[in-house]
Write a protein that holds these residues in place. Structure first.
Motif, PDB file in Angstrom:
ATOM      1  N   ASP A  70      12.571 -21.161   8.945  1.00 44.16           N
ATOM      2  CA  ASP A  70      14.000 -21.481   8.913  1.00 44.16           C
ATOM      3  C   ASP A  70      14.768 -20.615   9.919  1.00 44.16           C
ATOM      4  O   ASP A  70      15.715 -21.077  10.556  1.00 44.16           O
ATOM      5  CB  ASP A  70      14.574 -21.265   7.514  1.00 44.16           C
ATOM      6  CG  ASP A  70      13.956 -22.190   6.484  1.00 44.16           C
ATOM      7  OD1 ASP A  70      13.669 -23.353   6.838  1.00 44.16           O
ATOM      8  OD2 ASP A  70      13.744 -21.755   5.333  1.00 44.16           O
ATOM      9  N   LEU A  71      14.329 -19.357  10.039  1.00 39.18           N
ATOM     10  CA  LEU A  71      14.998 -18.453  10.975  1.00 39.18           C
ATOM     11  C   LEU A  71      14.742 -18.864  12.423  1.00 39.18           C
ATOM     12  O   LEU A  71      15.542 -18.537  13.310  1.00 39.18           O
ATOM     13  CB  LEU A  71      14.514 -17.022  10.756  1.00 39.18           C
ATOM     14  CG  LEU A  71      14.723 -16.427   9.353  1.00 39.18           C
ATOM     15  CD1 LEU A  71      14.217 -14.995   9.311  1.00 39.18           C
ATOM     16  CD2 LEU A  71      16.187 -16.488   8.947  1.00 39.18           C
ATOM     17  N   ARG A  72      13.654 -19.585  12.641  1.00 35.54           N
ATOM     18  CA  ARG A  72      13.320 -20.028  14.006  1.00 35.54           C
ATOM     19  C   ARG A  72      13.859 -21.427  14.313  1.00 35.54           C
ATOM     20  O   ARG A  72      13.873 -21.840  15.468  1.00 35.54           O
ATOM     21  CB  ARG A  72      11.808 -20.012  14.203  1.00 35.54           C
ATOM     22  CG  ARG A  72      11.193 -18.602  14.197  1.00 35.54           C
ATOM     23  CD  ARG A  72       9.761 -18.636  14.670  1.00 35.54           C
ATOM     24  NE  ARG A  72       8.897 -19.352  13.747  1.00 35.54           N
ATOM     25  CZ  ARG A  72       8.201 -18.781  12.763  1.00 35.54           C
ATOM     26  NH1 ARG A  72       8.276 -17.465  12.583  1.00 35.54           N
ATOM     27  NH2 ARG A  72       7.430 -19.503  11.975  1.00 35.54           N
ATOM     28  N   LEU A  73      14.291 -22.156  13.268  1.00 36.82           N
ATOM     29  CA  LEU A  73      14.794 -23.508  13.456  1.00 36.82           C
ATOM     30  C   LEU A  73      16.166 -23.459  14.128  1.00 36.82           C
ATOM     31  O   LEU A  73      17.133 -22.957  13.562  1.00 36.82           O
ATOM     32  CB  LEU A  73      14.900 -24.235  12.107  1.00 36.82           C
ATOM     33  CG  LEU A  73      15.463 -25.660  12.149  1.00 36.82           C
ATOM     34  CD1 LEU A  73      14.521 -26.580  12.918  1.00 36.82           C
ATOM     35  CD2 LEU A  73      15.687 -26.181  10.728  1.00 36.82           C
ATOM     36  N   ASP A  74      16.250 -23.993  15.322  1.00 38.86           N
ATOM     37  CA  ASP A  74      17.496 -23.881  16.079  1.00 38.86           C
ATOM     38  C   ASP A  74      18.493 -24.949  15.647  1.00 38.86           C
ATOM     39  O   ASP A  74      18.296 -26.139  15.877  1.00 38.86           O
ATOM     40  CB  ASP A  74      17.202 -24.014  17.579  1.00 38.86           C
ATOM     41  CG  ASP A  74      18.453 -23.786  18.413  1.00 38.86           C
ATOM     42  OD1 ASP A  74      19.205 -22.841  18.100  1.00 38.86           O
ATOM     43  OD2 ASP A  74      18.685 -24.565  19.353  1.00 38.86           O
ATOM     44  N   THR A  75      19.555 -24.509  15.005  1.00 40.55           N
ATOM     45  CA  THR A  75      20.686 -25.380  14.661  1.00 40.55           C
ATOM     46  C   THR A  75      21.948 -24.705  15.195  1.00 40.55           C
ATOM     47  O   THR A  75      21.921 -23.515  15.542  1.00 40.55           O
ATOM     48  CB  THR A  75      20.828 -25.559  13.140  1.00 40.55           C
ATOM     49  OG1 THR A  75      21.372 -24.355  12.559  1.00 40.55           O
ATOM     50  CG2 THR A  75      19.492 -25.877  12.485  1.00 40.55           C
TER      51      THR A  75
END
Length: 335
Positions: free
Chosen positions: A258-263
């Protein structure tokens, strides 16, 4: 002559009896054994309200009521709404209650840190608020408030609101929005110099992050100071609540992926502030952002008891993480 005198005496006696009865009416408390809710309909006349009171057994004489109201010049002054009647109210006190508009009030609490959707669901579920919006029709809210280009998140002040029955969802939202506008303007006006924030809206965004990061009022200025210092140095904010806000279906557990998921809201992958607030910040969070603590701390970690340890260096922060998050086991750091 005697008959005329007799008639005159009868008229005087009758007028005296009528005056006495009228005064007794004014002095007699309402016939309410216990607290009772009474509704003054919208547009109802003084006569209509008197008739309703008499039919409900609350007063004895609707004619006396109407006469008193007209003599007081209040025939057109009654305000519609629900009223809580108590046994001690006399007809003059009843009239004053209706003229002053002291209607029965209901309440809804919007907690600090809620997001816009949580607030909207609470408003829609309240039995005494009239829904004019379609379910989940959130896009039209700011348009109805005269700000069609504004994102609604963060723009409503969290507090406990009192309101009468029949208040509409937009009445409620307009009031909460105006409160937030005033609170934000006030805090921005009293802000410290040289904050790395270019507008009140950026302060609102950062205040929403501070609101989500700590529930302790005393810590808010320190949390704000960390983020302000990071912004000054061009460091990413790296705050989990923004990541969570950007996840469409968050299951309550944040993972490394989740910390790496770019939003647009991931402050681990993006520089600066997220594009909008992530929650409804309260007055204390707004004030903390406008006047953060005098600190150069760049990190903080939860102690596990609701409080946080603040650090100026990464080395100190690493030690705090090992102590408070990993139970003293340094071998687990970075896993």
């Amino acid at each position: 002559m005697r008959i005329l005198i007799l008639l005159l005496l009868m008229v005087v006696a009758g007028a005296g009896a009528l005056a006495w009865d009228y005064q007794r009416f004014l002095d007699t408390p309402a016939n309410v054994a216990e607290n009772k809710v009474f509704t003054v309909p919208s547009g109802a006349s003084l006569r209509r309200v008197g008739q309703d009171l008499a039919e409900a057994g609350i007063i004895e004489n609707a004619h006396y009521w109407e006469a008193y109201g007209r003599m007081e010049g209040q025939a057109q002054s009654l305000r519609a709404g629900e009223y809580l009647l108590t046994p001690d109210l006399t007809p003059p006190a009843l009239l004053a209650l209706f003229v002053q508009g002291r209607t029965l009030q209901y309440s809804l609490t919007i907690p600090e840190g809620w997001n816009f959707r949580q607030m909207m669901r609470a408003i829609a579920a309240h039995e005494h608020i009239e829904n004019t919006l379609e379910p989940d029709d959130y896009d039209s809210v700011m348009e109805r408030l005269g700000k069609p280009d504004a994102h609604p998140e963060g723009w409503f002040f969290p507090d406990t609101y009192l309101f009468p029955r029949g208040t509409t969802d937009m009445d409620f939202l307009r009031r909460a929005h105006e409160r937030m506008e005033r609170a934000l303007a006030s805090s921005w006006e009293a802000r410290q110099e040289d904050l790395p924030l270019e507008s009140p809206y950026e302060a609102l965004i950062l205040a929403s992050i501070v609101e989500k990061e700590t529930g302790r009022a005393a810590e808010r200025p320190m949390v704000a100071a960390v983020f302000v210092e990071r912004l000054r140095r061009g460091m990413r904010l790296q705050t989990d609540p923004t990541v969570i806000y950007g996840i469409e279906h968050f299951d309550g557990r944040i993972r490394r992926r989740d910390l790496r998921l770019d939003t647009p809201y991931n402050t681990y992958t993006r520089d600066g502030l997220p594009p909008t607030p992530i929650a409804l910040p309260g007055a204390a969070a707004l004030e903390a952002v406008a006047n953060p603590a005098d600190s150069r701390a760049l990190f903080f970690v939860s102690r596990g008891d609701g409080s946080h340890h603040f650090s100026e260096t990464y080395r100190e922060h690493r030690q705090a993480v090992i102590k408070y998050q990993l139970g003293g086991d340094a071998s687990r750091y970075g896993r």
